[in-house]
Structure formats: C-alpha cells, structure tokens
Design a protein around this motif. Structure first.
Motif, PDB file in Angstrom:
ATOM      1  N   VAL A   5       0.862  -1.183   0.000  1.00 55.37           N
ATOM      2  CA  VAL A   5       0.000   0.000   0.000  1.00 55.37           C
ATOM      3  C   VAL A   5       0.895   1.228   0.000  1.00 55.37           C
ATOM      4  O   VAL A   5       1.753   1.380   0.870  1.00 55.37           O
ATOM      5  N   ALA A   7       0.816   5.288   0.259  1.00 54.86           N
ATOM      6  CA  ALA A   7       0.007   6.451   0.615  1.00 54.86           C
ATOM      7  C   ALA A   7       0.870   7.676   0.398  1.00 54.86           C
ATOM      8  O   ALA A   7       1.974   7.780   0.938  1.00 54.86           O
ATOM      9  N   GLY A  19      -3.926  10.979   2.526  1.00 55.88           N
ATOM     10  CA  GLY A  19      -3.140   9.762   2.329  1.00 55.88           C
ATOM     11  C   GLY A  19      -2.358   9.380   3.577  1.00 55.88           C
ATOM     12  O   GLY A  19      -2.465   8.245   4.065  1.00 55.88           O
ATOM     13  N   LEU A  22      -4.681   8.076   6.326  1.00 56.22           N
ATOM     14  CA  LEU A  22      -5.087   6.685   6.108  1.00 56.22           C
ATOM     15  C   LEU A  22      -3.925   5.740   6.400  1.00 56.22           C
ATOM     16  O   LEU A  22      -4.127   4.641   6.934  1.00 56.22           O
ATOM     17  N   MET A  23      -2.703   6.151   6.087  1.00 55.35           N
ATOM     18  CA  MET A  23      -1.534   5.328   6.391  1.00 55.35           C
ATOM     19  C   MET A  23      -1.377   5.156   7.900  1.00 55.35           C
ATOM     20  O   MET A  23      -1.049   4.068   8.374  1.00 55.35           O
ATOM     21  N   LEU A  36       3.574  -1.326   4.006  1.00 50.15           N
ATOM     22  CA  LEU A  36       3.130   0.062   3.920  1.00 50.15           C
ATOM     23  C   LEU A  36       4.287   0.952   3.467  1.00 50.15           C
ATOM     24  O   LEU A  36       5.391   0.875   4.013  1.00 50.15           O
ATOM     25  N   SER A  38       4.931   5.046   2.647  1.00 50.67           N
ATOM     26  CA  SER A  38       4.394   6.405   2.705  1.00 50.67           C
ATOM     27  C   SER A  38       5.452   7.384   2.212  1.00 50.67           C
ATOM     28  O   SER A  38       6.632   7.258   2.545  1.00 50.67           O
ATOM     29  N   ILE A  59      -2.925   5.210  -2.509  1.00 54.44           N
ATOM     30  CA  ILE A  59      -3.861   6.097  -1.818  1.00 54.44           C
ATOM     31  C   ILE A  59      -3.371   7.531  -1.947  1.00 54.44           C
ATOM     32  O   ILE A  59      -2.191   7.819  -1.702  1.00 54.44           O
ATOM     33  N   ASP A  60      -4.288   8.435  -2.305  1.00 59.13           N
ATOM     34  CA  ASP A  60      -3.938   9.846  -2.450  1.00 59.13           C
ATOM     35  C   ASP A  60      -5.196  10.682  -2.246  1.00 59.13           C
ATOM     36  O   ASP A  60      -6.301  10.151  -2.133  1.00 59.13           O
ATOM     37  N   CYS A 111      -8.637   7.293  -4.210  1.00 59.91           N
ATOM     38  CA  CYS A 111      -8.406   8.735  -4.186  1.00 59.91           C
ATOM     39  C   CYS A 111      -9.525   9.381  -3.368  1.00 59.91           C
ATOM     40  O   CYS A 111     -10.703   9.288  -3.721  1.00 59.91           O
ATOM     41  N   ARG A 135     -11.951   5.254   5.133  1.00 55.30           N
ATOM     42  CA  ARG A 135     -11.425   4.308   6.123  1.00 55.30           C
ATOM     43  C   ARG A 135     -12.341   3.080   6.217  1.00 55.30           C
ATOM     44  O   ARG A 135     -11.878   1.948   6.234  1.00 55.30           O
TER      45      ARG A 135
END
Length: 164
Positions: A5, A7, A19, A22-23, A36, A38, A59-60, A111, A135
């Motif tokens: 993932v 972010a 982002g 959420l991370m 993960l 980031s 994720i953004d 997004c 989320r």
C-alpha cells in the motif's frame, strides 16, 4: 495475500494529509502480509516496492474526485513525464514492467476527495467526513485482499453507505 500500500501526500498541506492519515490508520491495524509505503509523492524508486507482492494499492487525495472518494483499478501507462518526480501510479507500474520485463501485480487507486490544500492548514470538515468513509471502505478491502473481490467492490461504490 501479500500486498503493498502506497500512501502519498503532505501532512502540512491541508487535505493533502488524507493519504498519510489513512496510512496512520493502516499502521495501527498492523495487518499481516501488508507492506506500507508512505511518501510525499510517488517516485520511480517505488517500482521496486512492488516486487514480491500480488496486489498493490495507491492512496492519495484529489480535488477532481467525486466525494467521498473514488476507487478504481489501474495499470501501467505507456507514457511517462519527462521528470522522474511526482509520478502517477500508472507510471510507477510502467517502470516496474520495464525493469522486471513482466506485468506488475493488479493495482488499484483509492483517491479521497480533498477541498483545501493550503500550507499549514488542517483537514477541512469535508475531508474529515471523506476520510471516515474511505477508512470504512478500505477496511472492507483489506478484509479480503483479493483483486476479484476488489473489482466487485468497485461496483458497490454507488451504495448509500459510501455516498457523499
């Protein structure tokens, strides 16, 4: 299933922090098999983080995204910008395909709609609501980290639970 993932976003620029927020939540979840990553923006080096994974999620935050968020499948793009900075997920996937000489893992983009991206601002009230919806949706994705399941979830976005 092993997945990565990504972010991206700048926590100091208002809703661009979606982002990273959420991370933070994903880090608290500590789900096995989930790597993960980031960063402020995607770089060509992030293609290396795809290695060994069967699924990828980017994720953004975005202003052109329908509220509360957009979730879609993506793939490698044949074109890349002249600069190696601030790549789109499609460009990162293309770099992977180019260097590995094989397709990247199935990849999806989450997004989250943002409204204000000013330096030093916090999340806008709208972004806070969108973050909560994203989320919840992300939790459903991670409960069954499988490309076929995620493709079915794309169709569920019209459900009232995820409407703005």
């Amino acid at each position: 299933m092993s997945m990565v993932v990504f972010a991206v976003g700048n926590p100091s620029r208002g809703d661009d922090a979606l982002g990273p927020r959420l991370m933070d939540w994903l880090t608290e979840q500590a789900r096995p098999g989930v790597q993960l990553v980031s960063d402020f923006q995607l770089q060509i080096e992030h293609a290396l983080d795809l290695e060994g994974h069967l699924l990828a999620l980017f994720i953004d935050a975005g202003t052109g995204t329908p509220a509360p968020f957009d979730f879609r499948e993506t793939g490698p793009a044949a074109t890349r910008p002249v600069s190696s900075h601030a790549l789109a997920p499609e460009a990162v996937l293309q770099v992977y395909a180019d260097i590995q000489r094989r397709p990247p893992p199935p990849a999806f983009v989450l997004c989250v709609r943002g409204e204000g991206f000013g330096l030093g601002e916090g999340l806008s009230p709208e972004a806070e609501r969108n973050l909560a919806a994203a989320r919840s949706f992300l939790g459903r994705c991670l409960d069954q980290a499988d490309p076929a399941h995620w493709r079915r979830l794309i169709g569920s976005l019209a459900a009232p639970a995820f409407s703005g």
